[in-house]
Design a protein around this motif. Structure first.
Motif, mmCIF file in Angstrom:
data_model
loop_
_atom_site.group_PDB
_atom_site.id
_atom_site.type_symbol
_atom_site.label_atom_id
_atom_site.label_comp_id
_atom_site.label_asym_id
_atom_site.label_seq_id
_atom_site.Cartn_x
_atom_site.Cartn_y
_atom_site.Cartn_z
ATOM 1 N N GLU A 254 1.743 9.960 -3.401
ATOM 2 C CA GLU A 254 0.580 10.700 -2.886
ATOM 3 C C GLU A 254 0.712 10.964 -1.378
ATOM 4 O O GLU A 254 0.395 12.057 -0.890
ATOM 5 N N GLU B 184 2.458 1.662 -3.485
ATOM 6 C CA GLU B 184 1.540 2.103 -4.543
ATOM 7 C C GLU B 184 1.114 3.555 -4.350
ATOM 8 O O GLU B 184 0.830 4.265 -5.309
ATOM 9 N N ASN B 185 1.047 3.999 -3.047
ATOM 10 C CA ASN B 185 0.552 5.352 -2.762
ATOM 11 C C ASN B 185 1.636 6.256 -2.188
ATOM 12 O O ASN B 185 1.323 7.259 -1.544
ATOM 13 N N ASN C 208 0.837 -1.211 0.000
ATOM 14 C CA ASN C 208 0.000 0.000 0.000
ATOM 15 C C ASN C 208 0.871 1.260 0.000
ATOM 16 O O ASN C 208 0.589 2.228 -0.720
#
Length: 709
Positions: free
Chosen positions: A252, A248-249, A245
């Motif tokens: 951001e 992937e982020n 997680n």
């Protein structure tokens, strides 16, 4: 075994050592306990064996005693040898008589020898059977009786080493069993670890290596069962999911976190800016109160040093803020010029301390301004002015209910004579530097901080007469709060606690303000606000006539005084006082007027007023002028000087009696009762107090009778 080879050498070694240690400790404890019990049992068995052998010999001896004496038993040596040969554990057997002579022994060489010369002699023989430890033997001693009298003893001995040999045999057997059990346990443990622990851990390890090597975060390890290894696998899967997680982020999340940090930083900067703004605005209010410091006297030189601990930046401006405050100004009292000064240290840090300093500055400046504008305040004598100033400051600070207090020294300097009077409200002691020596002028706590609400706190005034080139110093506790080291053991700062260190600094620097600051900084780090006021008196009073000429005039006046030519003596002394201003001269003038009687009271008051202008710290002059004005029935001035004296010496008995009498004569019942109550507490047996009390009672009775009529 294949799986066991795969486990780390350290784990294998630790596991084997742990198991062997546990088995060794357990078996050792068990073996020790058993050996103790076995030894006791073997000893008991041997004792029974030799006891039985002794009974067998006793039975044969008892049978022969019916026919023969103990000393004449035939074939007894052969019989004892048979007993010895029939039991391989027995080491010896013999018979002794009551006289401790060996009669029969399995070894013929010991027959007819004293018992004490036998192999073992440590025997205490009694009339009852017993087991004796004789050297390396246990010996059974059985008494032989005839006609109810003990006539001899049967001795059967067994070697103690028999027990040790048996124990060694048992230990060997136990060790063999222990080794066998240990080998079996280790084999079983290896099998268990290989089957139940090593194999799952190895499989889990291989899967983890594959995932981390290929960075395949989507793959998970296979989990079977509910044991600890299964829990480890599940936690690893959860960790992989969280990492996936984050991966992937990540971009951001970084942007989001950066934005949060930026907002927090903006808030901190805004708060810091606001706080700096508060500091700046507060400093704008305080600084003008101190920037107006001014004095124009040619006789007094005053210097101020002020450094607040809290520094700040606001825009392009730099500043500082704290609780210390210094104010210097000039006022006129009773037609004389005075320089007024205050050095204060408000309670609290930064804004709280600055708030206290601001209140102090505003109230004090207001009091100075009213003094300059109001004639009634300019007519106060210096001590009365200080008293009113203290009361106004105290009332203002007490209204803050303990949240705002300040220590301070507030004083007045007669710019002409160098006379200083001041009060010290729990501030560091003031310093006088004279003739290269520095001393404290007030080494006692006479007044608590301004703002402490104490029901009864009377003001005490201190006074000091400066001489030519004297330096008077007042300062805040920043001069003492110096960090002189650091205690690494307790992780605490070492702060100077010796207030007398400041006296040494003043002497080394010769009371030069800039040098004092440098000396303080040499000691260590200044940890608090620091403020100092230096007052230098530079007027040198030169008499108009020489000491020799003054002495001649004085002798002439003294001769007239001794010959009771008092008016002539007064004139000579007055002429001398105009040229040679000494306290002793004025004292002699007062003595002359006192002897001349009440007709000269006004002249006595006049000379006392003149003397007080020259020597305002002379308490005798203050006390005497109060008495003179009382005689002149000028009760207002008499009270002024009496209360002035009380500001210096609160509980002076004669002054209190004088004040009570003045209040009585002035019909001031409240003042009279107040002073009389003080006298009642501190001098109830004083003759003048009792006399004054009786006069009052008579006046009261007289007034009551007048009302009745």
């Amino acid at each position: 075994m294949f799986y066991f080879k795969k486990i780390g050498k350290s784990l294998k070694l630790k596991t084997i050592i742990m198991v062997i240690s546990i088995l060794f400790i357990t078996i050792s404890i068990t073996l020790t306990i058993n050996l103790i019990q076995i030894k006791d049992r073997l000893k008991a068995a041997l004792e029974r064996e030799i006891y039985t052998s002794g009974l067998l010999v006793k039975k044969i001896v008892d049978t022969n005693l019916s026919f023969f004496a103990l000393e004449n038993l035939s074939g007894m040596n052969l019989f004892l040898n048979e007993v010895l040969n029939s039991n391989e554990n027995i080491s010896y057997v013999f018979i002794s008589n009551k006289k401790r002579i060996i009669l029969y022994h399995n070894n013929l060489s010991y027959e007819n020898t004293p018992l004490d010369q036998a192999i073992y002699t440590d025997r205490i023989l009694t009339d009852s059977w017993k087991i004796l430890p004789i050297g390396q033997y246990y010996e059974s001693v059985t008494p032989v009786s005839f006609d109810n009298q003990t006539i001899g003893y049967i001795h059967v001995g067994v070697d103690k080493s028999i027990i040790d040999k048996e124990i060694i045999k048992i230990i060997l057997k136990t060790v063999l069993i222990f080794i066998g059990a240990l080998i079996f346990t280790i084999l079983m443990l290896i099998f268990f670890i290989s089957k139940k622990i090593v194999s799952p851990i190895t499989a889990l390890s291989q899967e983890m290596k594959g995932i981390t090597k290929n960075m395949n975060l989507k793959k998970q390890v296979h989990v079977i069962g509910q044991d600890e290894i299964s829990v480890l696998g599940k936690e690893f899967n959860l960790m992989l999911e969280e990492i996936r997680n984050y991966s992937e982020n990540l971009e951001e999340m970084v942007e989001e976190r950066t934005e949060e940090l930026k907002k927090s930083l903006d808030q901190v900067n805004m708060l810091n800016l606001q706080q700096s703004g508060d500091y700046f605005l507060t400093s704008l209010l305080i600084n003008p109160l101190m920037e107006e410091n001014k004095q124009h006297s040619k006789n007094i030189e005053m210097d101020v040093y002020l450094s607040q601990k809290k520094k700040f930046d606001f825009g392009h401006r730099k500043g500082e803020i704290g609780g210390d405050i210094c104010i210097i100004d000039e006022i006129e009292l009773q037609g004389k010029q005075y320089t007024v000064f205050v050095n204060g240290d408000a309670m609290g840090k930064s804004l709280q301390g600055a708030g206290g300093a601001l209140v102090m500055g505003v109230v004090f400046r207001s009091f100075i301004t009213r003094t300059k504008l109001m004639k009634i305040m300019r007519n106060f004598y210096p001590e009365r002015w200080l008293k009113n100033c203290y009361e106004e400051l105290q009332n203002i600070f007490v209204s803050f209910n303990g949240s705002m207090m300040i220590s301070a020294v507030v004083g007045l300097i007669d710019t002409e004579t160098g006379f200083i009077c001041y009060f010290n409200a729990e501030h560091p002691w003031s310093v006088l530097y004279r003739d290269k020596k520095a001393v404290f002028t007030d080494e006692s706590l006479s007044l608590r901080k301004i703002g402490i609400d104490i029901e009864k706190q009377n003001l005490i005034i201190h006074s000091l007469q400066l001489e030519y080139k004297d330096v008077f110093l007042v300062g805040s506790d920043g001069r003492d709060d110096i960090m002189i080291g650091y205690d690494e053991k307790t992780n605490t700062r070492i702060i100077n606690e010796n207030e007398y260190q400041f006296l040494e600094i003043v002497e080394r620097s010769e009371a030069d303000l800039n040098q004092i600051i440098l000396e303080i900084k040499k000691m260590g780090e200044i940890t608090d606000d620091l403020s100092l006021i230096r007052i230098f008196y530079k007027k040198e009073i030169m008499p108009e006539i020489s000491e020799v000429e003054a002495f001649k005039i004085k002798m002439k006046a003294e001769k007239a005084f001794q010959e009771n030519r008092l008016e002539e003596a007064v004139n000579i002394f007055l002429n001398l006082a105009s040229k040679y201003k000494k306290q002793a001269v004025y004292s002699r003038i007062i003595d002359c007027y006192r002897l001349l009687g009440n007709n000269y009271l006004e002249k006595e008051a006049e000379i006392l007023e003149t003397a007080l202008i020259q020597f305002p710290s002379n308490l005798d002059f203050i006390f005497n002028i109060s008495l003179v004005y009382k005689k002149l029935k000028n009760y207002e001035k008499a009270l002024d000087y009496g209360e002035k004296f009380r500001l210096y010496q609160e509980y002076h008995i004669n002054n209190l009696i004088n004040l009570a009498d003045i209040y009585r004569l002035a019909k001031n019942d409240i003042g009279f009762l107040k002073i009389m109550n003080i006298l009642k507490m501190i001098a109830p047996n004083n003759v003048n107090y009792i006399k004054l009390k009786e006069i009052t009672e008579k006046e009261f009775i007289s007034s009551q009778n007048s009302r009745i009529k």
